[in-house]
Write a protein that holds these residues in place. Structure first.
Motif, PDB file in Angstrom:
ATOM      1  N   HIS A 294      35.082  18.281  85.304  1.00  0.00           N
ATOM      2  CA  HIS A 294      36.533  18.490  85.383  1.00  0.00           C
ATOM      3  C   HIS A 294      37.212  18.192  84.046  1.00  0.00           C
ATOM      4  N   PRO A 295      36.951  17.028  83.423  1.00  0.00           N
ATOM      5  CA  PRO A 295      37.584  16.776  82.123  1.00  0.00           C
ATOM      6  C   PRO A 295      37.217  17.838  81.087  1.00  0.00           C
ATOM      7  N   GLU A 296      35.973  18.302  81.109  1.00  0.00           N
ATOM      8  CA  GLU A 296      35.546  19.311  80.142  1.00  0.00           C
ATOM      9  C   GLU A 296      36.321  20.614  80.333  1.00  0.00           C
ATOM     10  N   ALA A 297      36.540  21.015  81.583  1.00  0.00           N
ATOM     11  CA  ALA A 297      37.315  22.230  81.848  1.00  0.00           C
ATOM     12  C   ALA A 297      38.743  22.070  81.337  1.00  0.00           C
ATOM     13  N   LEU A 298      39.311  20.886  81.528  1.00  0.00           N
ATOM     14  CA  LEU A 298      40.667  20.630  81.038  1.00  0.00           C
ATOM     15  C   LEU A 298      40.715  20.626  79.510  1.00  0.00           C
ATOM     16  N   ILE A 299      39.691  20.078  78.885  1.00  0.00           N
ATOM     17  CA  ILE A 299      39.615  20.056  77.418  1.00  0.00           C
ATOM     18  C   ILE A 299      39.571  21.485  76.887  1.00  0.00           C
ATOM     19  N   HIS A 300      38.720  22.310  77.477  1.00  0.00           N
ATOM     20  CA  HIS A 300      38.632  23.700  77.024  1.00  0.00           C
ATOM     21  C   HIS A 300      39.950  24.439  77.249  1.00  0.00           C
ATOM     22  N   THR A 301      40.612  24.156  78.363  1.00  0.00           N
ATOM     23  CA  THR A 301      41.900  24.799  78.639  1.00  0.00           C
ATOM     24  C   THR A 301      42.924  24.376  77.594  1.00  0.00           C
ATOM     25  N   SER A 302      42.903  23.091  77.259  1.00  0.00           N
ATOM     26  CA  SER A 302      43.797  22.600  76.212  1.00  0.00           C
ATOM     27  C   SER A 302      43.491  23.268  74.880  1.00  0.00           C
ATOM     28  N   GLU A 303      42.212  23.400  74.549  1.00  0.00           N
ATOM     29  CA  GLU A 303      41.813  24.048  73.294  1.00  0.00           C
ATOM     30  C   GLU A 303      42.320  25.488  73.231  1.00  0.00           C
ATOM     31  N   ALA A 304      42.250  26.191  74.358  1.00  0.00           N
ATOM     32  CA  ALA A 304      42.709  27.582  74.382  1.00  0.00           C
ATOM     33  C   ALA A 304      44.218  27.660  74.165  1.00  0.00           C
ATOM     34  N   HIS A 305      44.955  26.783  74.830  1.00  0.00           N
ATOM     35  CA  HIS A 305      46.405  26.759  74.626  1.00  0.00           C
ATOM     36  C   HIS A 305      46.731  26.400  73.174  1.00  0.00           C
ATOM     37  N   PHE A 306      45.996  25.458  72.624  1.00  0.00           N
ATOM     38  CA  PHE A 306      46.193  25.049  71.231  1.00  0.00           C
ATOM     39  C   PHE A 306      45.936  26.224  70.292  1.00  0.00           C
ATOM     40  N   ALA A 307      44.821  26.925  70.520  1.00  0.00           N
ATOM     41  CA  ALA A 307      44.480  28.074  69.675  1.00  0.00           C
ATOM     42  C   ALA A 307      45.520  29.184  69.781  1.00  0.00           C
ATOM     43  N   ALA A 308      46.168  29.268  70.944  1.00  0.00           N
ATOM     44  CA  ALA A 308      47.201  30.292  71.158  1.00  0.00           C
ATOM     45  C   ALA A 308      48.579  29.825  70.687  1.00  0.00           C
ATOM     46  N   GLY A 309      48.646  28.587  70.157  1.00  0.00           N
ATOM     47  CA  GLY A 309      49.911  28.067  69.641  1.00  0.00           C
ATOM     48  C   GLY A 309      50.839  27.505  70.707  1.00  0.00           C
ATOM     49  N   ARG A 310      50.324  27.260  71.871  1.00  0.00           N
ATOM     50  CA  ARG A 310      51.123  26.706  72.979  1.00  0.00           C
ATOM     51  C   ARG A 310      50.902  25.193  73.033  1.00  0.00           C
ATOM     52  N   LEU A 311      51.578  24.491  72.128  1.00  0.00           N
ATOM     53  CA  LEU A 311      51.312  23.068  71.944  1.00  0.00           C
ATOM     54  C   LEU A 311      51.692  22.223  73.152  1.00  0.00           C
ATOM     55  N   ASP A 312      52.780  22.540  73.838  1.00  0.00           N
ATOM     56  CA  ASP A 312      53.181  21.740  74.993  1.00  0.00           C
ATOM     57  C   ASP A 312      52.134  21.811  76.100  1.00  0.00           C
ATOM     58  N   GLU A 313      51.644  23.018  76.370  1.00  0.00           N
ATOM     59  CA  GLU A 313      50.602  23.171  77.393  1.00  0.00           C
ATOM     60  C   GLU A 313      49.308  22.500  76.935  1.00  0.00           C
ATOM     61  N   ALA A 314      48.974  22.670  75.675  1.00  0.00           N
ATOM     62  CA  ALA A 314      47.765  22.038  75.146  1.00  0.00           C
ATOM     63  C   ALA A 314      47.849  20.524  75.289  1.00  0.00           C
ATOM     64  N   ARG A 315      49.012  19.988  74.976  1.00  0.00           N
ATOM     65  CA  ARG A 315      49.240  18.545  75.074  1.00  0.00           C
ATOM     66  C   ARG A 315      49.079  18.068  76.529  1.00  0.00           C
ATOM     67  N   ARG A 316      49.625  18.839  77.456  1.00  0.00           N
ATOM     68  CA  ARG A 316      49.563  18.466  78.877  1.00  0.00           C
ATOM     69  C   ARG A 316      48.111  18.445  79.378  1.00  0.00           C
ATOM     70  N   TYR A 317      47.358  19.493  79.078  1.00  0.00           N
ATOM     71  CA  TYR A 317      45.967  19.545  79.537  1.00  0.00           C
ATOM     72  C   TYR A 317      45.107  18.473  78.862  1.00  0.00           C
ATOM     73  N   ALA A 318      45.328  18.215  77.589  1.00  0.00           N
ATOM     74  CA  ALA A 318      44.561  17.171  76.893  1.00  0.00           C
ATOM     75  C   ALA A 318      44.856  15.801  77.494  1.00  0.00           C
ATOM     76  N   GLY A 319      46.124  15.560  77.851  1.00  0.00           N
ATOM     77  CA  GLY A 319      46.482  14.298  78.487  1.00  0.00           C
ATOM     78  C   GLY A 319      45.813  14.136  79.840  1.00  0.00           C
TER      79      GLY A 319
END
Length: 161
Positions: free
Chosen positions: A37-62
Motif C-alpha cells: 500500500h505505501p509503495e502504491a501511494l509513493i508511485h502515485t505521488s511520484e506521478a503527480h510530482f512528475a506531472a507538476g501537481r505538487l499538492d496532490e503529490a504532497r498529499r499522497y507522499a504524506g
C-alpha cells in the motif's frame, strides 16, 4: 498496476501512470492491503510530482509516510520522506527548510537500512536545496558526496537530471 505505473513514470509518461496508480492505491485501501500500500501511494505521488501537481503529490507522499510508519515499513517510510523532500524542494522558496528536514530524515533511515541509492539521492537533493539557498560550501559537500556515490554504483541516470 503499481509496477506498470512506476514504469510509465520512469519513461516520462506520468499522465499514463496516474490512472493506474490511483486505482492501485484505492484498491489497496479498499481491501486493507498491508504489503504494497505505501509503495502504491509513493508511485502515485511520484506521478503527480512528475506531472507538476505538487499538492496532490504532497498529499499522497504524506499518506504513504503515515501508513509506512504505522506498519513499520521503514524502507517505504524513507522513500516517502525523500519524496516529500523532492516535492518541497520544487515548491516555494519558503519550503526549503522543510525540504532539508525531509531529506535529512530520509537519509538517516536510508543509512540505517543500507539503502545506498536512496542515500545518494538524498545527498543530491540536499545539495540542490543548499545551492538554491546560496549555501555554496554545504551544496558542494553534498553534491560531491552524491556524485561519488552514484558513480561508484554506476547510477548515471541520476547524474543526468
Amino acid at each position: 498496476m503499481a509496477s506498470l505505473g512506476a514504469a510509465y513514470i520512469m519513461s516520462g509518461r506520468p499522465d499514463a501512470a496516474l490512472p493506474l496508480l490511483e486505482q492501485a492505491a484505492a484498491e489497496a485501501q479498499a481491501i486493507k492491503l498491508v504489503y504494497g500500500h505505501p509503495e502504491a501511494l509513493i508511485h502515485t505521488s511520484e506521478a503527480h510530482f512528475a506531472a507538476g501537481r505538487l499538492d496532490e503529490a504532497r498529499r499522497y507522499a504524506g499518506q504513504a509516510r503515515d501508513i509506512a510508519s504505522r506498519q513499520g515499513a521503514r524502507g517505504d517510510e524513507a522513500r516517502a520522506l525523500f519524496l516529500r523532500g523532492e516535492i518541497a524542494s520544487h515548491g516555494e522558496p519558503s519550503e526549503s527548510e522543510q525540504a532539508l528536514e525531509n531529506y535529512a530524515a530520509a537519509l538517516v533511515l536510508a543509512k540505517e537500512l543500507g539503502m545506498a541509492p536512496l542515500q545518494a539521492r538524498c545527498h543530491l537533493g540536499l545539495g540542490g536545496v543548499y545551492q538554491r539557498m546560496g549555501q555554496d560550501e554545504e551544496a558542494r559537500r553534498e553534491l560531491t558526496y552524491a556524485v561519488a556515490m552514484l558513480q561508484a554504483m554506476q547510477m548515471r541516470y541520476w547524474l543526468q537530471k
